[in-house]
Design an enzyme around this catalytic site. Structure first.
Site, PDB file in Angstrom:
ATOM      1  N   SER A 127       0.166  -0.241  -5.080  1.00  0.00           N
ATOM      2  CA  SER A 127       0.190   1.187  -5.402  1.00  0.00           C
ATOM      3  C   SER A 127       1.332   1.460  -6.376  1.00  0.00           C
ATOM      4  O   SER A 127       2.500   1.221  -6.055  1.00  0.00           O
ATOM      5  CB  SER A 127       0.394   1.991  -4.112  1.00  0.00           C
ATOM      6  OG  SER A 127       0.951   3.251  -4.398  1.00  0.00           O
ATOM      7  N   ARG A 129       2.433   4.272  -7.189  1.00  0.00           N
ATOM      8  CA  ARG A 129       3.253   5.311  -6.555  1.00  0.00           C
ATOM      9  C   ARG A 129       4.332   4.684  -5.678  1.00  0.00           C
ATOM     10  O   ARG A 129       5.505   5.081  -5.720  1.00  0.00           O
ATOM     11  CB  ARG A 129       2.354   6.237  -5.708  1.00  0.00           C
ATOM     12  CG  ARG A 129       3.106   7.234  -4.852  1.00  0.00           C
ATOM     13  CD  ARG A 129       2.156   7.926  -3.881  1.00  0.00           C
ATOM     14  NE  ARG A 129       1.558   7.001  -2.931  1.00  0.00           N
ATOM     15  CZ  ARG A 129       2.128   6.591  -1.806  1.00  0.00           C
ATOM     16  NH1 ARG A 129       3.338   7.015  -1.485  1.00  0.00           N
ATOM     17  NH2 ARG A 129       1.512   5.766  -0.994  1.00  0.00           N
ATOM     18  N   ASN A 149      -8.200  -6.018   1.688  1.00  0.00           N
ATOM     19  CA  ASN A 149      -8.248  -5.049   2.782  1.00  0.00           C
ATOM     20  C   ASN A 149      -7.033  -5.214   3.686  1.00  0.00           C
ATOM     21  O   ASN A 149      -6.214  -6.111   3.498  1.00  0.00           O
ATOM     22  CB  ASN A 149      -9.568  -5.150   3.559  1.00  0.00           C
ATOM     23  CG  ASN A 149      -9.749  -6.501   4.232  1.00  0.00           C
ATOM     24  OD1 ASN A 149      -8.802  -7.078   4.755  1.00  0.00           O
ATOM     25  ND2 ASN A 149     -10.963  -7.010   4.228  1.00  0.00           N
ATOM     26  N   THR A 152      -6.375  -8.609   5.244  1.00  0.00           N
ATOM     27  CA  THR A 152      -5.981  -9.599   4.231  1.00  0.00           C
ATOM     28  C   THR A 152      -4.521  -9.429   3.860  1.00  0.00           C
ATOM     29  O   THR A 152      -3.776 -10.412   3.718  1.00  0.00           O
ATOM     30  CB  THR A 152      -6.863  -9.438   2.972  1.00  0.00           C
ATOM     31  OG1 THR A 152      -8.226  -9.653   3.332  1.00  0.00           O
ATOM     32  CG2 THR A 152      -6.466 -10.425   1.884  1.00  0.00           C
ATOM     33  N   ARG A 153      -4.097  -8.198   3.728  1.00  0.00           N
ATOM     34  CA  ARG A 153      -2.700  -7.944   3.363  1.00  0.00           C
ATOM     35  C   ARG A 153      -1.738  -8.404   4.457  1.00  0.00           C
ATOM     36  O   ARG A 153      -0.704  -9.010   4.170  1.00  0.00           O
ATOM     37  CB  ARG A 153      -2.502  -6.452   3.069  1.00  0.00           C
ATOM     38  CG  ARG A 153      -3.296  -5.972   1.871  1.00  0.00           C
ATOM     39  CD  ARG A 153      -3.094  -4.497   1.597  1.00  0.00           C
ATOM     40  NE  ARG A 153      -4.056  -4.029   0.600  1.00  0.00           N
ATOM     41  CZ  ARG A 153      -3.853  -3.013  -0.218  1.00  0.00           C
ATOM     42  NH1 ARG A 153      -2.724  -2.331  -0.160  1.00  0.00           N
ATOM     43  NH2 ARG A 153      -4.775  -2.654  -1.090  1.00  0.00           N
ATOM     44  N   CYS A 240      -5.198   6.269 -10.522  1.00  0.00           N
ATOM     45  CA  CYS A 240      -4.219   5.327  -9.967  1.00  0.00           C
ATOM     46  C   CYS A 240      -3.515   4.530 -11.056  1.00  0.00           C
ATOM     47  O   CYS A 240      -2.762   3.618 -10.777  1.00  0.00           O
ATOM     48  CB  CYS A 240      -4.848   4.419  -8.923  1.00  0.00           C
ATOM     49  SG  CYS A 240      -5.988   3.286  -9.601  1.00  0.00           S
TER      50      CYS A 240
END
Length: 311
Positions: A127, A129, A149, A152-153, A240
């Protein structure tokens, strides 16, 4: 409205939880018979590049909208932060449900919070941000891309690829993984994304009967707060590929909104721009107006130069 409904959903564990949650509500409140149509989106397939480089979060909703358009599904359930700020013609957000925790979560197997990380530690997030806010808080860290997902992270963290990762607290809580959260970032310390923690239900805009039925699912404080947040993004051309944060809260008729815009530059990025506003908000028009004012406050601080760097 038909008493038999089909929900289009991504097939990740979190997306399926969200769809099941809405299915249960539809069954309880409307007595509907509900089935799920699981789909894999482009956003799920492209994992080797950051979203900002391949078309944005809209990649998570396009296939679901195609299912709605073709009549294979009646509604789609999304994490609201993944829903583009301007919906394609023919679609509408019929409801936004009560928001779960909107904050960002610090997840690590060794360190209790961001401050405890050693110099040069590797932190995973994709991200923009989060990247700009992490850099502002700890410029000494190595912020590295993390896609996939939620499971997975977490696996990549557990394999030692990162010292810590930053995830939405809402997703972890929904999947009963709150025990993985070492600490949460205060909303002032790490301003959340527009819509973070909220679920949106998308339908075809010509399905008036279903829109009417789903209006009873709207959580008014979340609805008004997220309208304000999304208005900020829309006013600035939000996607994004832009490190933009917007978080609003409603207490009685007083809405407070906190917005932040960073610069997507690995080196020499300027400090993020920030504005906080408060106003009486009693309806959608006033919520939208407050979001527009917050965007204007950023523009007055020089947002145009930051936005130019993002494109």
């Amino acid at each position: 409205m038909s008493n038999s409904l089909i929900i289009a959903t991504r097939e990740s564990r979190l997306a399926l939880w969200q769809a099941e949650h809405v299915r249960a509500l539809l069954q309880q409140r409307l007595g509907a018979s509900v089935t799920l149509l699981g789909m894999t989106t482009r956003g799920d397939q492209i994992l080797d590049r950051t979203l900002s480089k391949v078309g944005g979060k809209g990649l998570f909703v396009k296939e679901l909208e195609t299912a709605l358009e073709g009549g294979r599904a009646h509604l789609a359930v999304h994490s609201l932060k993944d829903v583009p700020m301007v919906l394609p013609e023919g679609f509408a957000l019929a409801a936004i449900l009560e928001r779960e925790d909107p904050r960002d979560a610090f997840v690590s197997n060794q360190f209790e919070n961001l401050e405890a990380l050693p110099q040069g530690a590797r932190v995973g997030t994709s991200s923009l941000r989060r990247v700009v806010q992490l850099r502002a808080l700890r410029p000494d860290l190595r912020i590295e891309p993390l896609r996939g997902n939620l499971d997975t992270r977490l696996r990549k963290l557990d394999e030692g690829q990162f010292d810590a990762i930053v995830l939405a607290a809402a997703g972890l809580k929904r999947l009963e993984l709150a025990h993985r959260i070492r600490s949460v970032f205060d909303e002032k310390q790490m301003v959340p994304s527009a819509g973070q923690g909220a679920l949106g239900i998308e339908v075809r805009s010509d399905n008036a009967a279903l829109i009417q039925q789903l209006s009873t699912f709207i959580d008014r404080p979340t609805w008004l707060s997220t309208i304000a947040e999304r208005a900020v993004s829309r006013a600035l051309g939000g996607s994004c590929s832009m490190p933009l944060a917007a978080h609003a809260t409603l207490a009685g008729d007083q809405m407070h909104i906190d917005v932040l815009l960073g610069e997507d530059k690995p080196e020499g990025a300027r400090a993020p721009l920030r504005a906080q506003l408060q106003a009486v908000v009693g309806d959608e028009a006033q919520a939208e107006a407050l979001g527009m004012q917050a965007a204007q406050a950023l523009q007055q601080q020089g947002a145009a130069g930051y936005l130019g760097a993002a494109h």
